[in-house]
Design an enzyme around this catalytic site. Structure first.
Site: not given
Length: 337
Positions: A53, A57, A109, A137, A150
């Site tokens: 990550k 972020s 979501k 993840e 994307t």
């Protein structure tokens, strides 16, 4: 230290110490990421990629929620991009049902994101025993879901808005929600509560948004100039730097994760428009396919949008010939307003 945040007005030494802890904690997830990606590639027999990550972020997530760094479960992330939902479900069944699972296909979501997320504690013995318990993840998504996700990031990069987090121009956010419904319909999935059930009504709203936002003209203006310092990475790691202001993308193959992480740590992200990321993929071709947003590549999304709205792409504004052409930059500034 992992559970603390350092106030912006604290002394520089404390801030540097906190960032060093954060970078080291990120790096501690590299080995689990590499091992779990090998397993995912074997299981899925499809395109896979991984990333640690980004620091930018991480900072945003810490600001948005009360979670502490040591409790973040997506510092190491891998994904498989598969042809169909049947393939996604096939791969999902290869993992334990006991894994923490977020099924954003069954319950998308807000905004339309769809994918299945699994949180897998690393459990190898032997050489990897010191990393046991580190979380990885795993994202499982179809090709069309990947195109949508994307595109959200690429458009956000160009506009300088965090559309992925639901922040930014409401018209673009609505267009993306409706396009998520279009893709869901193609895959035989529920479109979501925020999308009209009637196809004609949905596509009419999409068409109106396309015209008011000059959406297809804006999207077709995206261009990137890619500079490669090495075409192949012996370690499977590539460092990508994207500058949406100029359309320049620099890709450098890394001889090892440690070298890539050292180079990454020396860089500074600047919001949505200038970003750096260290990714694990097998080749440049795989990098482009797994992270098209870093190359400002929204070609498939444009085709889906044009098809849903019956807009003749031949009637849109001419495509600029250069990513750094002044007319292109002026146009982008205009459509961001």
């Amino acid at each position: 230290m992992l559970g603390r945040t350092v106030p912006y007005d604290s002394d520089m030494a404390g801030a540097v110490a906190a960032f060093n802890v954060a970078h080291n904690w990120r790096a501690a997830h590299a080995y689990p990421l590499m091992r779990e990606r090998i397993r995912l590639t074997t299981i899925s027999k499809g395109l896979t990629a991984g990333r640690i990550k980004r620091m930018d972020s991480i900072r945003k997530k810490l600001r948005r929620s009360p979670i502490s760094l040591d409790r973040m479960q997506d510092l190491a992330g891998i994904r498989a991009i598969l042809p169909t939902m049947e393939d996604v479900n096939r791969v999902r069944r290869r993992y334990s049902e006991d894994l923490r699972t977020s099924d954003y296909v069954a319950e998308p979501k807000p905004g339309g994101y769809r994918s299945i997320h699994l949180i897998k504690p690393f459990d190898e013995a032997g050489a990897g025993a010191m990393y046991r318990g580190q979380k990885v993840e795993i994202q499982l998504r179809t090709h069309l879901q990947h195109v949508w996700a994307t595109a959200v990031e690429a458009i956000g990069n160009m506009r300088g808005e965090d559309l992925k987090a639901g922040e930014g121009n409401r018209g673009w956010l609505r267009l993306l929600t409706l396009m998520s419904g279009v893709i869901a319909e193609r895959e035989g999935l529920p479109q979501g509560a925020d999308v009209p059930m009637d196809q004609a009504e949905r596509n009419a709203e999409l068409r109106d948004l396309c015209h008011s936002l000059s959406a297809i003209a804006a999207l077709t203006s995206f261009r990137s100039v890619v500079r490669e310092t090495e075409s192949r990475s012996g370690s499977g790691f590539y460092l990508v730097q994207m500058n949406a202001e100029t359309g320049e993308v620099t890709v450098s193959a890394q001889s090892s994760f440690r070298m890539g992480e050292s180079s990454y740590n020396s860089m500074v992200d600047s919001g949505e428009r200038q970003q750096s990321i260290l990714v694990a993929v097998d080749s440049m071709a795989a990098l482009r396919a797994a992270y098209p947003n870093y190359f400002l590549d929204v070609a498939t999304f444009i085709e889906l949008l044009a098809d849903a709205t019956n807009i003749n792409m031949g009637l849109t504004a001419p495509i600029p010939t250069s990513a750094i052409d002044r007319l292109s930059l002026d146009f982008l500034k205009a459509w961001k307003r």
